[in-house]
Design an enzyme around this catalytic site. Sequence first.
Site, PDB file in Angstrom:
ATOM      1  CB  CYS A   1       8.443  -4.102 -11.953  1.00 12.34           C
ATOM      2  SG  CYS A   1       6.874  -3.466 -12.594  1.00 12.34           S
TER       3      CYS A   1
ATOM      4  CB  CYS B   1       4.767   0.486  -0.604  1.00 14.07           C
ATOM      5  SG  CYS B   1       3.248  -0.088   0.036  1.00 14.07           S
TER       6      CYS B   1
ATOM      7  CD  GLU C   1       0.752  -4.146 -13.418  1.00 12.23           C
ATOM      8  OE1 GLU C   1       0.942  -3.274 -12.552  1.00 12.23           O
ATOM      9  OE2 GLU C   1      -0.372  -4.650 -13.615  1.00 12.23           O
TER      10      GLU C   1
ATOM     11  CB  CYS D   1       8.696   1.939  -7.849  1.00 17.48           C
ATOM     12  SG  CYS D   1       8.576   0.204  -7.375  1.00 17.48           S
TER      13      CYS D   1
ATOM     14  CB  CYS E   1       3.112  -7.559   0.915  1.00 16.31           C
ATOM     15  SG  CYS E   1       3.496  -6.595  -0.553  1.00 16.31           S
TER      16      CYS E   1
ATOM     17  CD  GLU F   1      13.234  -8.015  -0.606  1.00 14.66           C
ATOM     18  OE1 GLU F   1      14.435  -7.976  -0.331  1.00 14.66           O
ATOM     19  OE2 GLU F   1      12.492  -7.027  -0.548  1.00 14.66           O
TER      20      GLU F   1
ATOM     21  CB  CYS G   1       6.901   3.639 -11.232  1.00 10.16           C
ATOM     22  SG  CYS G   1       5.454   2.793 -11.900  1.00 10.16           S
TER      23      CYS G   1
ATOM     24  CG  LEU H   1      -5.148   7.746 -11.062  1.00  9.88           C
ATOM     25  CD1 LEU H   1      -5.410   7.054 -12.386  1.00  9.88           C
ATOM     26  CD2 LEU H   1      -6.447   8.342 -10.522  1.00  9.88           C
TER      27      LEU H   1
HETATM   28  N1  SAH Z   1       2.960  -2.948  -9.793  1.00  7.83           N
HETATM   29  C1  SAH Z   1       1.783  -2.826  -9.038  1.00  7.83           C
HETATM   30  C2  SAH Z   1       1.851  -3.511  -7.699  1.00  7.83           C
HETATM   31  C3  SAH Z   1       3.120  -3.381  -6.937  1.00  7.83           C
HETATM   32  S1  SAH Z   1       3.515  -1.752  -6.346  1.00  7.83           S
HETATM   33  C4  SAH Z   1       1.394  -1.373  -8.875  1.00  7.83           C
HETATM   34  O1  SAH Z   1       2.200  -0.503  -9.175  1.00  7.83           O
HETATM   35  O2  SAH Z   1       0.264  -1.139  -8.482  1.00  7.83           O
HETATM   36  C5  SAH Z   1       2.309  -1.530  -5.053  1.00  7.83           C
HETATM   37  C6  SAH Z   1       2.074  -0.079  -4.669  1.00  7.83           C
HETATM   38  O3  SAH Z   1       3.232   0.456  -3.998  1.00  7.83           O
HETATM   39  C7  SAH Z   1       1.816   0.819  -5.861  1.00  7.83           C
HETATM   40  O4  SAH Z   1       0.709   1.647  -5.637  1.00  7.83           O
HETATM   41  C8  SAH Z   1       3.080   1.611  -5.932  1.00  7.83           C
HETATM   42  O5  SAH Z   1       2.919   2.829  -6.581  1.00  7.83           O
HETATM   43  C9  SAH Z   1       3.453   1.760  -4.492  1.00  7.83           C
HETATM   44  N2  SAH Z   1       4.832   2.186  -4.283  1.00  7.83           N
HETATM   45  C10 SAH Z   1       5.907   1.904  -5.056  1.00  7.83           C
HETATM   46  N3  SAH Z   1       7.014   2.468  -4.547  1.00  7.83           N
HETATM   47  C11 SAH Z   1       6.634   3.123  -3.425  1.00  7.83           C
HETATM   48  C12 SAH Z   1       7.320   3.877  -2.440  1.00  7.83           C
HETATM   49  N4  SAH Z   1       8.630   4.060  -2.496  1.00  7.83           N
HETATM   50  N5  SAH Z   1       6.619   4.386  -1.418  1.00  7.83           N
HETATM   51  C13 SAH Z   1       5.286   4.171  -1.331  1.00  7.83           C
HETATM   52  N6  SAH Z   1       4.590   3.458  -2.204  1.00  7.83           N
HETATM   53  C14 SAH Z   1       5.246   2.937  -3.255  1.00  7.83           C
HETATM   54 FE1  SF4 Z   2       6.306  -1.817 -11.129  1.00  8.40          FE
HETATM   55 FE2  SF4 Z   2       4.390  -1.147  -9.388  1.00  8.40          FE
HETATM   56 FE3  SF4 Z   2       6.973  -0.454  -8.973  1.00  8.40          FE
HETATM   57 FE4  SF4 Z   2       5.618   0.736 -10.906  1.00  8.40          FE
HETATM   58  S1  SF4 Z   2       5.174   0.844  -8.703  1.00  8.40           S
HETATM   59  S2  SF4 Z   2       7.706  -0.072 -11.083  1.00  8.40           S
HETATM   60  S3  SF4 Z   2       4.330  -0.915 -11.627  1.00  8.40           S
HETATM   61  S4  SF4 Z   2       6.133  -2.508  -9.000  1.00  8.40           S
END
Ligand code: SAH
Ligand code: SF4
Length: 360
Positions: A125, A342, A171, A132, A118, A96, A129, A224
Amino acid sequence: MTSLLALGPDALADFVAERGGQRFHAKALRRNVVARGVLDYASMTDLPAALRARLDEDLPIFSGRLGAVSEARDGTRKLLLSFSRGGEAEGELAVETVHIPPHKPLDGDGSPRGATLCVSSQAGCPVGCPFCASGLLGLERNLEHHEILEQFIRGRDLGPLRRAVVMGIGEPLLNLENLERALDAVRDEMGLGARKITVSTVGFPGRLRRLAERSPRFQLAISLHTPFQEERDELVPAMAGVPIEDVLAAGDHWFETTGREVTYEYVLLGGVNDSPRHAEALANRLRGRRCGVNLIPYNPTPELPYARPGSGDPEAFQEFLQERGVVATIRWSRGLHGAAACGQIGRAHVSTPVTTISRM
Ligand code: SAH
Ligand code: SF4
């Protein structure tokens, strides 16, 4: 079948020559698609009609298939793209891309402002996490450079772009070669400079240092999410065992090498990492460093056990940091109920219909 975007300059020139065109037509083709955004052969009137007819049969412009485009009430649009799994595997992968219109439509001088795009760097991924939605999938495969570029071209087709964030699925530092190649084309051929592009990563220290030395050109955001080691090991599983101090040291090195400050992203998970104890420890880690913090109130995903922070909590967390000398902003996600915010992209039911959004 290959695609126009997938072929390098020589291969495209060969392809054209085999179909009765001149080798220089290859350049015109690429310019039409990448620089000018002309996305069908019929409109490429600078090329011979016979060649266009042949290419129309033999050479799709993109390798992806455009599925649903859903739109939230604020105009945020989510494009669903399907790519083949590649190799012997059957079926398709969903990726997406989200097109986010500017808050204010006009710049100070009255000129229209472009959107933020975006883009995704991987299908699925591998970092895992637990909060996510993209991580739920695990890694399907890396996206090819032209599949990343395709997102930019299709995104621009929805409206001019002002900036881009590599914050979709995946990532980026685990698919760096393809990403860099795509972003080179975005800069050189589409005219969107590297400074307008933010790469967001969980911050593998070695890779970050290499990136700083090799291509100190993006804006960098490091996810972080907590100042506590044990908690980060759980929230960012692929980084388990990597000391937070090493991640921060790589961020410092980025600043020293590039002269540009890192933004630390911090997803606020209600009742998990949004306490005053967290704010205090985060401030202690970051105070004195040249960086900023971007607080992202969590966008809930039904199948995951995390909640949005309570009302007023993000502001309190922000204030706590600011009072201790750490610059912090809050990012209220757009397209919330369109499942385009996000961490909500890349879900199984990706073809969410157009829905409304309640707040930005
Ligand atoms: N993998 C990379 C980039 C993609 S995620 C990373 O983790 O940085 C981009 C951002 O969206 C990250 O900071 C991630 O922690 C955040 N994110 C993921 N799931 C989310 C959610 N459900 N609500 C808000 N932010 C989220
Ligand atoms: Fe991957 Fe970023 Fe989602 Fe973590 S937050 S699972 S690194 S896309």
